[in-house]
Design a protein around this motif. Sequence first.
Motif, mmCIF file in Angstrom:
data_model
loop_
_atom_site.group_PDB
_atom_site.id
_atom_site.type_symbol
_atom_site.label_atom_id
_atom_site.label_comp_id
_atom_site.label_asym_id
_atom_site.label_seq_id
_atom_site.Cartn_x
_atom_site.Cartn_y
_atom_site.Cartn_z
ATOM 1 N N PHE A 295 8.317 -21.564 23.798
ATOM 2 C CA PHE A 295 9.304 -22.154 22.896
ATOM 3 C C PHE A 295 8.818 -22.086 21.454
ATOM 4 O O PHE A 295 9.576 -21.766 20.544
ATOM 5 C CB PHE A 295 9.604 -23.605 23.297
ATOM 6 N N VAL A 298 9.317 -18.621 20.213
ATOM 7 C CA VAL A 298 10.694 -18.141 20.137
ATOM 8 C C VAL A 298 11.450 -18.863 19.034
ATOM 9 O O VAL A 298 12.409 -18.336 18.471
ATOM 10 C CB VAL A 298 11.396 -18.271 21.501
ATOM 11 N N LEU A 299 11.035 -20.047 18.708
ATOM 12 C CA LEU A 299 11.734 -20.784 17.657
ATOM 13 C C LEU A 299 11.509 -20.143 16.290
ATOM 14 O O LEU A 299 12.211 -20.439 15.332
ATOM 15 C CB LEU A 299 11.294 -22.247 17.646
ATOM 16 N N ALA A 300 10.503 -19.271 16.202
ATOM 17 C CA ALA A 300 10.271 -18.555 14.950
ATOM 18 C C ALA A 300 11.104 -17.278 14.881
ATOM 19 O O ALA A 300 11.026 -16.541 13.912
ATOM 20 C CB ALA A 300 8.783 -18.216 14.825
ATOM 21 N N GLN A 301 11.868 -17.004 15.930
ATOM 22 C CA GLN A 301 12.660 -15.775 15.990
ATOM 23 C C GLN A 301 14.098 -16.028 15.544
ATOM 24 O O GLN A 301 14.632 -17.126 15.712
ATOM 25 C CB GLN A 301 12.676 -15.245 17.437
ATOM 26 N N HIS B 59 18.642 -22.900 17.472
ATOM 27 C CA HIS B 59 17.261 -23.364 17.403
ATOM 28 C C HIS B 59 17.160 -24.850 17.717
ATOM 29 O O HIS B 59 16.289 -25.276 18.471
ATOM 30 C CB HIS B 59 16.681 -23.086 16.017
ATOM 31 N N ALA B 62 17.716 -25.325 21.331
ATOM 32 C CA ALA B 62 16.550 -24.855 22.100
ATOM 33 C C ALA B 62 15.445 -25.907 22.084
ATOM 34 O O ALA B 62 14.760 -26.130 23.085
ATOM 35 C CB ALA B 62 16.030 -23.541 21.527
ATOM 36 N N MET B 63 15.321 -26.567 20.950
ATOM 37 C CA MET B 63 14.311 -27.632 20.883
ATOM 38 C C MET B 63 14.676 -28.788 21.803
ATOM 39 O O MET B 63 13.799 -29.398 22.440
ATOM 40 C CB MET B 63 14.167 -28.128 19.440
ATOM 41 N N MET B 66 13.754 -27.699 25.174
ATOM 42 C CA MET B 66 12.289 -27.790 25.303
ATOM 43 C C MET B 66 11.870 -29.238 25.586
ATOM 44 O O MET B 66 11.044 -29.499 26.458
ATOM 45 C CB MET B 66 11.645 -27.299 24.007
#
Lengths: 370, 620
Positions: A295, A298-301, B59, B62-63, B66
Motif C-alpha cells: 500500500f 502504491v499510494l505513491a503511484q 488514494h 485505498a488508504m 488499507m
Amino acid sequence: MSIYRQSRHPLVRWWWEMDRVAVFIIVVIMLCGAVAVTTASVAVAKSYNVGPYHFAVRHYLFLLLALGVTLGMTTLKPEGVKRVGMFLFAGAFVGILLTFVIGTEVKGARRWIDIAGQSIQPTEFMKPALILVTAALLSSHDKRKQLHGYFASIIMMGAVGLPVLMQPNFGMALAMGLVWFLQVFMAGLPLLWLAPVVAGGLCVVVGAYTMLPHVRDRLERFINPESSDTYQVDQANEAIMMGHLWGRGAGEGVVKHQLPDAHTDFIFAVVAEEFGIVVGLLLMGLFLTLVLRGFSRVLAQEDRFVLLGVGGLLTLISIHVCVNIGVALHLVPTTGMTLPFISYGGSSTFAMALVLGFLLALLRKQGKRI
Amino acid sequence: MSQFKKPWESARIGRGGRDATPAFTPKRSTIQQRRVKTHAARGFMPTRAEMVESGVAAHFRAMIVMGVLTLAFAGVGAKLAYVGLMPPAEPRASIREMPKETLRRGNIYDRNNVLLAATLKVYSLYADPKRILDPQEVVRRLPLALPELDMTRLKAQLEDPSRRFIWIKRRLSPDEAQKVNALGLPGLEFREEFVRVYPHKNLASHVLGAVDVDNNGLAGVERGFNTQLAAGEDIHLGLDVRLQEMLRRRLIEMKDKSESKAAWALVMKAPTREIVALVSLPDYDPNHLGKATPAEMFNHVTLGSYEMGSTFKLFTLAQGLVEKKITPDTLIDARTPISIGRYTIKDFHAKKAILTANEVLRYSSNIGAAKIADMSGPAAQKEFMAKLGMLEPIQTGIPEVGNVRYPNNWGRIQTFTISFGHGMSVTPVHLVNAVATLADGYVKHPSVLLGGVSTTQPRRMIDDATLEQIHVLMRDVVLNGSGRSSQVIGYDIGGKTGTAEKIVGRGYAKDKNRVSYVGVLPMKNPEYITLVMLDEPKKGYETGGKSAAPVVGDFYRDLTQLAALKPDMDEVTAYRALLDKTKRKYDDPWQTYVLSDFRTKRGSAGGVQLRPDAAGAAVD
C-alpha cells in the motif's frame, strides 16, 4: 554486467526497480511453508498411504516453481500484467465452466479438473485474474468510461460468481465478491451507490444460505457452536491453546494426527501448536508487512490500474491470511481458504505465486529514479 | 490542448527546449501519446480537475481499505493472542494436577560425605486416551517395547472414554523410554520423575529407610526427615559407611556361624552420641522396598524393645558406686539363692562364695546384683534409671522408635530382677546411650545426624572418682570375665556380656537366648560404645561371651586399624613384657595372654582382687 544501480542492464534495472524487501519476505514465508508442511503432512500422508514426506517433497517443488513464477511475472510492465490477466481470466473462466463437465467431485463439490494427471482448481486462478480485469475496467480517469466500467465489472463479477457459487464454492465466491467490492470502493464509486451493491451482496449471502445446505450448516455451526459438531475447529482451537507461547516443539504436535486437513486449511493450528503463538504472530506480521509495504508503495503511484490492481491483490492476500487463521480461531465460519505458501496445494501455491508476481510487477518503480 | 499533457510528457518537455519542439515529437511519440491525441480529438479527454479528483479519491479510499485490512489483521492477531494465552482449560489442568513436578529430593550423606541416597531423573509413561487415535494399534505395538505389560487391562482402560490419564509404566530405563519413543504412538506421553537410589544397597537400610513411588519417606531417615528432604535439603548423617560395612560383615559372619534368627548392632560415638553404625539383620535393599519382608524391615535397634539381661548389672553396680553403697571391694554374699515370694533368684554357675562387687560383675552373679540393688531400694533404682533415660522413648531421628516397658508396681522383687536385666525392656539405643553415660559421666541425647544433638544441654551425672571405679569394673570383665574375646591388644576395652532367656508363652525358655555384649573403646577416654545382640544363637555360641563379644572384638580390631587409634602404652608395655618373659610367638596372642598366668599379675597390678579358683569359670 555491473550490479551497480547506475547499470543500464535490464536485469540489473529489474532487480533494483523491484521491492526487494517484499521478495525477501516472500522467500521467508515460503521457507516457513516448507517447514510447516513437512511437519503437518506426515500424519496426513499416513492416512493417504503414501510415504511420510510425499506431500512435503511435492510442496518444496511447488514452492521452488512458485518462486520462479513470481520472479518471472515481475519482469512484466503494468500493460503486460493487464494482458496476462486477460488471458488468465479467459483460461480460468473456461476452466470453471469445465468443472461442470469434466470436474472431479471431492467432498460434494466439483472444483477440480484433471489436466495431464494434475488436478487444478481453476477458481484459484480466477481470483487474481478477476482482480486485474476489474482493475482494468475501472482504471479509466474518465467519469463516463468509469460508469461503463462499473457496469461491465458488475456483469463480469456476476458471470464469474454464479458458476463458482454453483460448484458450489460459497467461500470463494464471497471472497471474490469482497475483493471486487473493495476495488469498486477504491475506484471511487459514489457512496450512494454503495448501498445497492451491499444489498446485492447480502441477497447473494441470504440466497446461498437458503439454497445451499452446506452453507447453512456451516453458518449455523459458527453461530451456535454448542448445538452442533465443530470437531475440526475445536481441535484447532485446543491445539493453539496447547501451543501456548512457545509451542510444544517442532514435530511434537498432536492435532495434525486428528485433522484430515491439517496440511491445508488447518495448517496454522499445527504451526501454532508446535511453534507457539509467538511464531504465529510473527508469521502474521510478515504478511501484514507485505500488505502495508504494498500500500505504501502504491499510494505513491498515479496509475489507476496499478492502484486498483495492487489494492485488489493485497486485499486478496489479506483475506486469505485472516480467514484461514480466523477459521482456526473460530472467528470465521469454516471455509477452505488457504494460507499463502504455507498451506499445501499446487493450485493455490501457483495462484498465489501469480498474485505476488503481479503485485511485484505493478509495484516496480518503473522509469523512475531508483 | 497542451495543458492536458500527462506527467511524463510535461517532464519531457521540461527537460530541455529541444525536445519541446513539436517537429521532433511525432517520431518519439508513444502509444499513450497517440491515444491522448485521439481522445482529445474526440473530446473525451478528462479535465485535469477530474483526473486529480479521481486520483485523490482513489488514494484516499485505498488508504481506507488499507486501514480496514490492518484492522482485520489486528483483530485476528488479538484473538490468536487471547486464545494462546488463555488460562489453561480443563484438559490441561487435569493433566497438570496429576503428579506434581516435584522438587528434586535432597541427598543423604554419611559423615565423610559419602553419598548414601540420591535422586535420579527417569521417565514414566502414561497415556491420554482422548489423544490416542487407535487403541488397537497401541495394544498391538506397545508390547514391542514393553513386553511385560498387561495389555488386556490396558486396552480396557484405553477404551474407557471417561479417563484422561493412565499410568502405563513408571520409571522406564532410558533404553525402554527410547524404544517406546521410537514407536511414535500419539497419545503416549512421558513424565519426568525422580527415582531414589541407594548406591550401598542393603548396607545402611535400617538407618536410611526407603521411599514410596512418589518419593515420600516410608521409614528410617527418609521418613524422619521427609520434610527437609522433600524441600530439597541434604541430610548429613553421623554414620560412617566404613564402620557400617565392617560391623555388618562381622555381624553377618557371626549370625551365619551361630545360625541366629536375627542379629543387630549399634555403634555410638561417645563424645557426641552420634550413631556411627547401625545394623539390623536381616536387612533389605531400599532400592527394592517391595521385595522386603516384614522381618527384614523390622529395625531391631531402634524399634525392638528387649529384656537386656546381664548387661543391666552395669547399671546396678554403677548405682551402688554412685550412691556410695558399695566400693569395688565390698563383699557380697552370693552363696545362697534369694527366695522372695514365689521367685527364687539363682546364679547360672553359682560360685557359692562371698564375692566382691567386682566379682559380682565379672562372674555375672544375679544374687550379687540383686543384693546390691536391694541396698538402694526400688525408688532409687527407678530414679537412677530415669536419669539414664531408660524410662522414656528416645528419638534419634529414625522414626521407628520402640517403647520401654517397666513395671507399674516397682517393688522389691522388681528391683531384684531389674538389677540383672529382667522385668524391664528397653531398646538397644537406650542401652548404648546409658552405657555411654557410665563411660563418660554425661547424659546426652543420641542422634543419627552428624554432630549429634546440640539443643539439649549435656548433664553431668557421675563424678570422675566413680567413673574410674566403673572403668576398672568394666575393664575387668574383658580381662578376667566373660568379655575376653572382645579384647584387642593395646587397647583398654571394657564391656559386659548379657544372656537373657527369651520369654516364650508365660515363662522363660531355657534354650532360647537373646545374647548381647556392650563394649567401650577405650575405657579411659571413651570414643566408641558398641552393642551387639544375637537372637537365639546355636552351635556353641549360646552365650554373649561366645558370640556377641567376639563380634565386638573383631569390629574393634578393624576399627583401631582403620582409625589408627592410638594404643594405650600401658597395655602395649605389659604385652611386650609378657612376650619377652615367655619367649613365645603368639598366633592369636590375646587369647593366650588372657588365659596365661600374666592375667593374675596384671590383675594384681591393677589392684583387683582375684581368686585363682574362679579363673575360666566366668559365665554370665
